[in-house]
Enzyme design. Structure first.
Site, short mmCIF file in Angstrom:
data_model
loop_
_atom_site.label_atom_id
_atom_site.label_comp_id
_atom_site.label_asym_id
_atom_site.label_seq_id
_atom_site.Cartn_x
_atom_site.Cartn_y
_atom_site.Cartn_z
N ASN A 1 5.75 7.38 -37.44
CA ASN A 1 6.97 6.77 -37.97
C ASN A 1 7.35 7.46 -39.27
OD1 ASN A 1 7.71 4.77 -36.03
ND2 ASN A 1 5.96 3.53 -36.70
N ASN A 2 6.75 8.62 -39.52
CA ASN A 2 7.02 9.40 -40.73
C ASN A 2 8.25 10.29 -40.47
OD1 ASN A 2 7.04 11.66 -42.50
ND2 ASN A 2 4.89 11.34 -43.01
N ALA A 3 9.35 9.97 -41.16
CA ALA A 3 10.62 10.66 -40.92
C ALA A 3 10.53 12.15 -41.23
CB ALA A 3 11.73 10.01 -41.74
N HIS A 4 9.76 12.51 -42.28
CA HIS A 4 9.60 13.93 -42.63
C HIS A 4 8.95 14.68 -41.47
CE1 HIS A 4 10.81 14.24 -46.79
NE2 HIS A 4 10.17 13.11 -47.06
N LYS A 5 7.86 14.11 -40.96
CA LYS A 5 7.13 14.77 -39.90
C LYS A 5 7.96 14.87 -38.62
CE LYS A 5 2.86 13.37 -39.24
NZ LYS A 5 1.61 12.60 -39.36
N ASP B 1 -3.19 14.57 -36.52
CA ASP B 1 -3.89 14.12 -37.72
C ASP B 1 -4.10 15.34 -38.59
OD1 ASP B 1 -4.85 11.96 -39.18
OD2 ASP B 1 -6.91 12.38 -38.65
P1 IMP Z 1 -1.30 12.65 -41.43
O1 IMP Z 1 -2.54 12.65 -40.61
O2 IMP Z 1 -0.32 13.68 -40.95
O3 IMP Z 1 -0.70 11.30 -41.62
O4 IMP Z 1 -1.69 13.20 -42.86
C1 IMP Z 1 -2.62 12.54 -43.69
C2 IMP Z 1 -2.26 12.81 -45.12
O5 IMP Z 1 -2.37 14.22 -45.37
C3 IMP Z 1 -0.84 12.44 -45.52
O6 IMP Z 1 -0.77 11.11 -45.95
C4 IMP Z 1 -0.57 13.40 -46.65
O7 IMP Z 1 -1.12 12.92 -47.85
C5 IMP Z 1 -1.33 14.63 -46.23
N1 IMP Z 1 -0.45 15.57 -45.51
C6 IMP Z 1 -0.29 15.71 -44.18
N2 IMP Z 1 0.59 16.67 -43.89
C7 IMP Z 1 0.99 17.17 -45.08
C8 IMP Z 1 1.91 18.20 -45.45
O8 IMP Z 1 2.54 18.88 -44.62
N3 IMP Z 1 2.06 18.41 -46.76
C9 IMP Z 1 1.39 17.70 -47.71
N4 IMP Z 1 0.54 16.73 -47.42
C10 IMP Z 1 0.33 16.46 -46.11
#
Ligand code: IMP
Length: 193
Positions: free
Chosen positions: A9-13, A69
Site C-alpha cells: 500500500n506504499n504509493a512510492h513503491k 521485501d
Molecule cells: P520494504 O520491505 O520495501 O517495506 O522496506 C523496508 C524498509 O526499507 C522501508 O521501510 C524503508 O525504510 C527501507 N527501504 C526500502 N526500499 C527503500 C528505498 O528504495 N529507498 C530507501 N529506503 C528503502
C-alpha cells in the site's frame, strides 16, 4: 493486459514498480483487493518475508501475486538494519528516526559501505519464484535530497556523488535494488507467460 496483485500500500513503491512494468501489466493493490489488515512479516530473512506475504495473498484470493521485501545492509553494522530496516529506530515506519539512528551508529566509522537488497516472491499459477536485486553504495554523513523515501537521503549509490533522494524517480529506478529485482521479474513474466 495482465493483472497482478502487488502486496503493497506504499504509493512510492507502487508508482516505481508500475513505471518499470510499463503498460503490459496492471498492478492491483492490496486495498483494491479488499485486504486491509497488516500481512504478517515474521521471518528472519528477506526471502522468508517476501514469500510469507505472497503466500498469504495467494491463500486468501487464489490470484497471481507478488510481494517484495527490502533491507539496507550496512557492512560496519554486520548487515543491520537488514530485515529490520522499517522498524530500526521505532515500532512505526519513522523514516526520519531511522536515518538519525543510522547516522548515530556510524559516527566515526570509516567503512560506510552498504547495500540495498530487494527480494521479490512471485506466485504464478500456484508456482513460487524468487528474484533478487542489489545496489551497492555508501552511507553519507548527513541527509541530502527530498525525493523517494526511507533511507534515500543517506544512500549514495556506487559511481554517483548524490543520494537516491537527490535523483529523479527514473534515475533511481534505473539502478536501484528494487529496479533490478523488478527487471528480473518483468523479464521472467514477458518470456515465461
Ligand atoms: P520494504 O520491505 O520495501 O517495506 O522496506 C523496508 C524498509 O526499507 C522501508 O521501510 C524503508 O525504510 C527501507 N527501504 C526500502 N526500499 C527503500 C528505498 O528504495 N529507498 C530507501 N529506503 C528503502
Amino acid at each position: 493486459m495482465k493483472k497482478l496483485i502487488f502486496a503493497t500500500n506504499n504509493a512510492h513503491k507502487l508508482s516505481e514498480v508500475q513505471a518499470l512494468l510499463g503498460d503490459a501489466f496492471t498492478l492491483v493493490t492490496l486495498k483494491q483487493c479488499g485486504i486491509t489488515e497488516d500481512i504478517p512479516e515474521t521471518s528472519p530473512t528477506l526471502e522468508g518475508n517476501a514469500l510469507q506475504k505472497a503466500r498469504y495473498i495467494y491463500e486468501k484470493l487464489g490470484c497471481d501475486c507478488f510481494a517484495d521485501d527490502t533491507g539496507l545492509e550496512v557492512t560496519a553494522l554486520g548487515g543491520a538494519p537488514g530485515v529490520h530496516s522499517a522498524r530500526y529506530a521505532t515500532d512505526g515506519h519513522d523514516f526520519e528516526a531511522n536515518n538519525l539512528l543510522l547516522l548515530k551508529n556510524l559516527e566515526g566509522v570509516a567503512d560506510r559501505s552498504a547495500r540495498f537488497r530487494t527480494v521479490i516472491a512471485l506466485i504464478l499459477d500456484g508456482k513460487e519464484y524468487l528474484f533478487e536485486g542489489i545496489v551497492e553504495g555508501t552511507i553519507a554523513t548527513s541527509q541530502s535530497g527530498t525525493e523517494g523515501f526511507g533511507y534515500d537521503p543517506l544512500f549514495v549509490p556506487s559511481g554517483e556523488i548524490i543520494t537516491f533522494a537527490q535523483m529523479s524517480a527514473d534515475a533511481k529506478n534505473a539502478i536501484s535494488h528494487r529496479g533490478r529485482a523488478v527487471a528480473k521479474l518483468v523479464n521472467f513474466l514477458k518470456v515465461g507467460s
